[in-house]
Write an enzyme that holds these catalytic residues in place. Structure first.
Site, short mmCIF file in Angstrom:
data_model
loop_
_atom_site.label_atom_id
_atom_site.label_comp_id
_atom_site.label_asym_id
_atom_site.label_seq_id
_atom_site.Cartn_x
_atom_site.Cartn_y
_atom_site.Cartn_z
N CYS A 76 -1.93 -6.60 -2.81
CA CYS A 76 -3.24 -7.29 -2.41
C CYS A 76 -3.05 -6.88 -0.88
O CYS A 76 -2.14 -7.73 -0.09
CB CYS A 76 -3.21 -8.63 -2.67
SG CYS A 76 -4.51 -9.38 -1.76
N CYS A 224 -11.54 -5.21 -0.55
CA CYS A 224 -10.10 -4.94 -1.37
C CYS A 224 -9.47 -3.90 -0.68
O CYS A 224 -9.73 -2.76 -0.74
CB CYS A 224 -10.62 -4.80 -2.60
SG CYS A 224 -9.36 -4.44 -3.78
N1 LIG Z 1 -8.00 -7.86 -2.69
C1 LIG Z 1 -6.97 -7.22 -2.96
C2 LIG Z 1 -6.54 -6.62 -4.17
C3 LIG Z 1 -6.43 -7.60 -5.42
C4 LIG Z 1 -6.07 -6.78 -6.51
C5 LIG Z 1 -6.26 -7.59 -7.74
N2 LIG Z 1 -7.59 -7.88 -8.14
C6 LIG Z 1 -5.76 -6.81 -8.99
O1 LIG Z 1 -5.21 -5.65 -8.99
O2 LIG Z 1 -5.69 -7.54 -10.03
C7 LIG Z 1 -6.41 -6.64 -1.99
O3 LIG Z 1 -6.90 -6.36 -0.91
O4 LIG Z 1 -5.73 -5.34 -2.11
#
Ligand SMILES: N[C@H](CCC[C@H](N)C(=O)O)C(=O)O
Length: 300
Positions: A76, A224
Site C-alpha cells: 500500500c 492507489c
Molecule cells: N491503496 C493501496 C493499495 C492497496 C492494495 C489492496 N487493495 C490490495 O492489493 O489488496 C496503495 O496505495 O497502494
C-alpha cells in the site's frame, strides 16, 4: 477501556488510511475491529497500516496492511507514506526501512514534506501476478468485459507490485467508464486466483497519465499508490510512456520513477494527518482526541 492504542486518521491523496500503533504488543488488529472501524463513517478506511515492532535487525518496523473488507494486502504505497510522516513527526528521522509480507520498503521524507517510497522491483511473469493461465506476454493479456464483439474494456497489461494489478488502457476520459460496475467483476475474474486491483489508464503524454482504480478488497478509492506504480511500469513496458511519469489519480498527482539503474520503482507524493485518537485493537471501539483542528504532520 484500558487496553487502548494510539491511532491516526490520515490520507494519502485521499486514500483513506488508519495508522495504528501496535508497537510493544504481541496482538494484532482483529478482523472484527477492522469491520467495526470501517462501519463508522468517522473511521471508514481503505487500508489500515498497523505498525508492529521490527522483526529483523536494521528495520524500523513491521507493517501489517489490512483492506477494508478485512483481507490482508501485500502493498500500500499511499499508506506507507502516511506511516513515514507519522514516524518522522515522532522521531525527527527522515528515512525508514519497513518490513511487510512482501519484503523491505525503503522510505524517505524530503524537506518539502513529500515522501518517497521504494516500492521494489515489479514482476511480470504470469505466475507472479498471479494469473490462472499461462500468458507469455503480460503487456497485453486476453481479457475483456462487455459485449463480446464490442468490449467496453479489453486487453489489460498486468503487473505485480507485491500485489496483483491489471491496467486497462483507454483512449478517452477515464471518468466515462462505470468502474464501480466493472471493477467487482474484473477483481473477481477467475483469471486472477488472488483477485486483482483493477485500473483504467489514459495516457496524456510520454510523462503523464490519468488513472482510476477499483481496489481489491476496498473498492473505488481516490488514490492507489501501487496501482500508479503498476500503471507507470506498464506504460513504459508497452512503449506508451517514459520511465518517469506523473500519474493523476482522483486525489491528485503521484510521481513515479522506474529507476534505470536497478529497476526499482520510486513513488513520491504527499501524506496528510487528519486527527488522532485511541482504540481497542480487539473490538475497534475508539475515541477521538480533543485537537485544535489544525492539520499537517503529526506524531500518532
Ligand atoms: N491503496 C493501496 C493499495 C492497496 C492494495 C489492496 N487493495 C490490495 O492489493 O489488496 C496503495 O496505495 O497502494
Amino acid at each position: 477501556m484500558a487496553d487502548r492504542v494510539q491511532f491516526a486518521r490520515m490520507n494519502g491523496l485521499g486514500n483513506k488510511i488508519l495508522v495504528i500503533d501496535m508497537r510493544g504488543r504481541k496482538d494484532r488488529v482483529t478482523p472484527e475491529a477492522a469491520i467495526m472501524l470501517n462501519a463508522d463513517p468517522a473511521t471508514r478506511f481503505d487500508q489500515i497500516m498497523a505498525i508492529h515492532d521490527p522483526k529483523a535487525a536494521g528495520t524500523d518496523a513491521w507493517i501489517d496492511i489490512i483492506n477494508s473488507d478485512g483481507s490482508m494486502a501485500q502493498a500500500c504505497g499511499n499508506g506507507t507514506r502516511c506511516v513515514v510522516q507519522a514516524l518522522a513527526a515522532e522521531t525527527g528521522k527522515k528515512a525508514f526501512l519497513f518490513h511487510t509480507v512482501a519484503g523491505l520498503l525503503e522510505t524517505r521524507e524530503h524537506d518539502d514534506g513529500m515522501i518517497s517510497v521504494d516500492m521494489g522491483i515489479p514482476r511480470f511473469d504470469w505466475k507472479d501476478i498471479p494469473l490462472a493461465e499461462e500468458f507469455h506476454d503480460t503487456r497485453r493479456i486476453e481479457l475483456q468485459i462487455g459485449p463480446i464483439d464490442d468490449p467496453v474494456l479489453h486487453s489489460p497489461s498486468v503487473a505485480s507490485m507485491g500485489n496483483p494489478h491489471a491496467i486497462f488502457w483507454v483512449e478517452d476520459d477515464v471518468w466515462s467508464y462505470e468502474l464501480e460496475r466493472f471493477g467487482p467483476l474484473l477483481e473477481n475474474h477467475p483469471i486472477f486466483p488472488e483477485r486483482a486491483n483493477i485500473s483504467i489508464a489514459h495516457v496524456r503524454s510520454r510523462n503523464e497519465m490519468d488513472l482510476r482504480t477499483w481496489e481489491r478488497g476496498a473498492g473505488l478509492t481516490l488514490a492507489c499508490g501501487s496501482a500508479a506504480c503498476a500503471a507507470a511500469v506498464s506504460g513504459a513496458r508497452t512503449g506508451r510512456t517514459d520511465r518517469t511519469v506523473t500519474v493523476n489519480v482522483p486525489g491528485g498527482p503521484l510521481v513515479i520513477e522506474w529507476r534505470e539503474s536497478d529497476d526499482h520503482v520510486i513513488m513520491t507524493g504527499p501524506a496528510e494527518w487528519e486527527w488522532s485518537g485511541t482504540l481497542d485493537p480487539a473490538t475497534g471501539a475508539f475515541q477521538r482526541d480533543e485537537t485544535s483542528g489544525e492539520t499537517g504532520a503529526r506524531a500518532l
